[in-house]
Design an enzyme around this catalytic site. Structure first.
Site, PDB file in Angstrom:
ATOM      1  N   GLU A 125       0.551  -1.673   0.130  1.00  0.00           N
ATOM      2  CA  GLU A 125       0.178  -0.336   0.201  1.00  0.00           C
ATOM      3  C   GLU A 125       0.829   1.503   0.128  1.00  0.00           C
ATOM      4  O   GLU A 125      -0.406   2.177  -0.956  1.00  0.00           O
ATOM      5  CB  GLU A 125      -0.853   0.488   1.226  1.00  0.00           C
ATOM      6  CG  GLU A 125      -2.056  -0.438   1.178  1.00  0.00           C
ATOM      7  CD  GLU A 125      -3.120  -0.657   1.638  1.00  0.00           C
ATOM      8  OE1 GLU A 125      -2.763   0.099   2.859  1.00  0.00           O
ATOM      9  OE2 GLU A 125      -4.960  -0.571   1.927  1.00  0.00           O
ATOM     10  N   LYS A 183     -13.934  -0.410  -4.281  1.00  0.00           N
ATOM     11  CA  LYS A 183     -15.476  -0.292  -3.360  1.00  0.00           C
ATOM     12  C   LYS A 183     -16.064   0.621  -3.836  1.00  0.00           C
ATOM     13  O   LYS A 183     -17.307   0.488  -3.623  1.00  0.00           O
ATOM     14  CB  LYS A 183     -14.367   1.140  -2.374  1.00  0.00           C
ATOM     15  CG  LYS A 183     -13.674   0.380  -1.227  1.00  0.00           C
ATOM     16  CD  LYS A 183     -13.591   1.150   0.028  1.00  0.00           C
ATOM     17  CE  LYS A 183     -12.046   0.544   0.939  1.00  0.00           C
ATOM     18  NZ  LYS A 183     -11.727   1.141   1.703  1.00  0.00           N
ATOM     19  N   HIS A 198       8.792 -26.503  -1.227  1.00  0.00           N
ATOM     20  CA  HIS A 198       8.426 -27.715  -1.937  1.00  0.00           C
ATOM     21  C   HIS A 198       7.023 -27.222  -3.526  1.00  0.00           C
ATOM     22  O   HIS A 198       6.338 -28.281  -3.797  1.00  0.00           O
ATOM     23  CB  HIS A 198       8.085 -28.693  -1.228  1.00  0.00           C
ATOM     24  CG  HIS A 198       9.107 -29.173  -0.517  1.00  0.00           C
ATOM     25  ND1 HIS A 198       9.584 -30.500  -0.875  1.00  0.00           N
ATOM     26  CD2 HIS A 198       9.339 -28.820  -0.061  1.00  0.00           C
ATOM     27  CE1 HIS A 198      10.582 -30.840   0.089  1.00  0.00           C
ATOM     28  NE2 HIS A 198      10.563 -29.825   0.780  1.00  0.00           N
TER      29      HIS A 198
HETATM   30  O1  LIG Z   1      -9.540   0.632   9.946  1.00  0.00           O
HETATM   31  P1  LIG Z   1     -10.135   0.757   8.205  1.00  0.00           P
HETATM   32  O2  LIG Z   1     -11.096   2.854   8.441  1.00  0.00           O
HETATM   33  O3  LIG Z   1     -11.269   0.040   9.017  1.00  0.00           O
HETATM   34  O4  LIG Z   1      -9.186   0.362   7.443  1.00  0.00           O
HETATM   35  C1  LIG Z   1      -9.234  -0.746   7.057  1.00  0.00           C
HETATM   36  C2  LIG Z   1      -7.735  -0.741   6.009  1.00  0.00           C
HETATM   37  O5  LIG Z   1      -8.468  -0.345   4.949  1.00  0.00           O
HETATM   38  C3  LIG Z   1      -7.919   0.119   4.196  1.00  0.00           C
HETATM   39  O6  LIG Z   1      -8.318   1.389   4.107  1.00  0.00           O
HETATM   40  C4  LIG Z   1      -8.168  -0.109   2.597  1.00  0.00           C
HETATM   41  O7  LIG Z   1      -9.370   0.315   1.646  1.00  0.00           O
HETATM   42  C5  LIG Z   1      -6.351   0.095   4.421  1.00  0.00           C
HETATM   43  O8  LIG Z   1      -5.618   1.236   4.127  1.00  0.00           O
HETATM   44  C6  LIG Z   1      -7.277   0.225   5.996  1.00  0.00           C
HETATM   45  O9  LIG Z   1      -5.666  -0.446   6.796  1.00  0.00           O
END
Ligand SMILES: O=P(O)(O)OC[C@H]1O[C@](O)(CO)[C@@H](O)[C@@H]1O
Length: 445
Positions: free
Chosen positions: A287, A422, A308
């Site tokens: 990320e 999303k 393996h």
């Molecule tokens: O803590 P949140 O806001 O639920 O996000 C969880 C994860 O989702 C992300 O925002 C990615 O969508 C990550 O960077 C983060 O660790």
């Protein structure tokens, strides 16, 4: 203390070229320290270990004790940085068969909210039916669908099974101070809550309550974990000379390898307990660096298991990879290979040796073979799988990631690319507010 050895990369890149990064590393360190680089509103992790107070740890330990006293099982609901750090530490330090043991010294820690598997969630809720369970709802944004969906199920089940009053005691929220649905629910329901600081991104949050609370509930010493990270904060500090700073050398070496066509870094362990450390590391580097059409692809293998399966590819596949091996110096337990009179398996040459001696020779033999096969190798040695070493290792990777991302020229502290899936998912599910996107996506199907 950890040590880093880059000798086995030097047939592929030169030490001179690695050391030529000194000025860039210095600039990156200064940008981090002075908050002048990209993403500078997310630098709260930089001196987090040394700023953790005794009072904060005591508060966490008291809450952990409440859950330990009242729960057989605690479900950590979170995804990405909101669960991988806790899982990495807990699995690295736990007995591998802890959930099968009758006499438990701590609640069993289970995870949810990190997938949308209907069968997974069904089976989890079935398992919990006769259990005294608690939930930690972890989400920085407080709006992540995977986590919110799992928490909706678990909250209802916990209240139905244990009653509203007990549920209030065994449900904890770890989220933003003000924003998001998780904050609103926690405040409305009166849950104990902890704050994820605004300036600490999810993947850098393991040393906030996000990681520390589940780790304390699992029975591990969060003071020692933090002490290990504090030690590493000093070892990798900005004023430590380049040649003595393992984070500086790691960041420089991986950038030099990348420049020389090594596009994939494989994090290797020889201890199955480190599997989730690798998962945490993959998110941290993936990320942070994978943007603007660049960045090393972070992959991971568990050896000797994956020798393996993936061993063939690593030995003879496309030469675009390098390996970073995490080696654990000392085991926690001792087990020797027994002698066998019939010796049908021909293993008597190992009789009397510790299993770890065999593992270490697998490690050494593999390193030499992979280097011969054209795979540069770095080696990180940690003394043991204990709280201090793991705390140090986590901070080492964090600071090296900040430096490495700045050398690469990206903002290591955002993740704009995660939004694309999303948006489509919400459009496909007709989420209110996504009417236009819904129409557009339907037209593409
Ligand atoms: O803590 P949140 O806001 O639920 O996000 C969880 C994860 O989702 C992300 O925002 C990615 O969508 C990550 O960077 C983060 O660790």
């Amino acid at each position: 203390m950890i040590s880093l050895n880059i000798e086995k990369t030097l047939g592929f890149i030169s030490k001179e070229n690695v050391f030529a990064y000194e000025a860039q590393v210095k600039a990156a360190q200064e940008a981090l320290e002075n908050g002048t680089g990209k993403g500078n509103d997310f630098l709260g992790w930089l001196h987090l270990p040394s700023s953790i107070t005794k009072e904060h740890l005591a508060d966490l330990k008291a809450t952990a004790q409440t859950l330990r006293d009242n729960c057989e099982v605690v479900v950590v609901a979170g995804i990405g940085g909101s669960y991988l750090g806790a899982r990495a530490v807990i699995e690295a330090l736990s007995n591998s068969f802890t959930w099968l043991q009758d006499k438990k010294t701590a609640p069993v820690i289970l995870y949810a909210g990190h997938n949308i598997g209907e069968d997974y969630l069904y089976e989890l809720t079935e398992y919990l039916k006769d259990k005294k369970f608690g939930v930690i709802n972890i989400s920085k944004s407080g709006t992540t669908t995977e986590t919110a969906l799992a928490f909706r199920l678990l909250k209802k089940q916990c209240e139905d099974q244990r009653g509203k009053e007990m549920a209030k005691k065994v449900i904890v929220a770890i989220t933003d101070a003000k924003k998001g649905a998780a904050r609103v629910t926690a405040d409305n329901e009166g849950y104990k809550s902890f704050i994820i600081p605004d300036n600490v991104g999810g993947r850098f949050s393991v040393l906030t309550p996000v990681g520390l609370l589940p780790i304390a509930i699992a029975g591990f010493d969060i003071e020692k974990l933090v002490a290990g990270a504090v030690g590493m904060e000093k070892t990798c500090g900005k004023d430590v000379p380049f040649a003595e700073n393992p984070a500086a050398i790691y960041a420089a070496t991986r950038n030099e390898l990348y420049k020389n066509g090594k596009k994939i870094e494989i994090l290797v362990n020889y201890n199955p307990k480190l599997h989730y450390v690798s998962e945490w590391w993959k998110q941290l580097y993936g990320e942070s660096e994978g943007k603007e059409n660049k960045g090393i692809f972070p992959a991971a293998v568990d050896f000797s298991t994956d020798l393996h399966s993936m061993g063939q590819w690593i030995q003879e596949g496309e030469r675009t990879i390098y390996e970073t091996v995490i080696s654990v110096e000392k085991t926690q337990h001792s087990l020797q290979v027994p002698s066998d009179e019939a010796n049908l398996d021909g293993l008597n040459f190992l009789a009397g040796k510790h299993v770890d001696e065999v593992n270490k020779m697998a490690e050494l033999g593999t390193q030499l073979a992979h280097v011969d096969g054209g795979v540069p190798n770095m080696r990180i040695v940690i003394p043991a799988l204990n709280e201090e070493s793991i705390g140090g290792l986590l901070y080492f990777f964090e600071i090296a990631c900040g430096i490495s991302g700045y050398i690469l020229g990206v903002n290591p502290f955002n993740q704009p690319g995660v939004e694309a899936y999303k948006k489509n998912m919400f459009a496909l599910l007709n989420k209110p507010g996504y009417e236009e996107e819904s129409k557009a996506i339907q037209a593409r199907l």
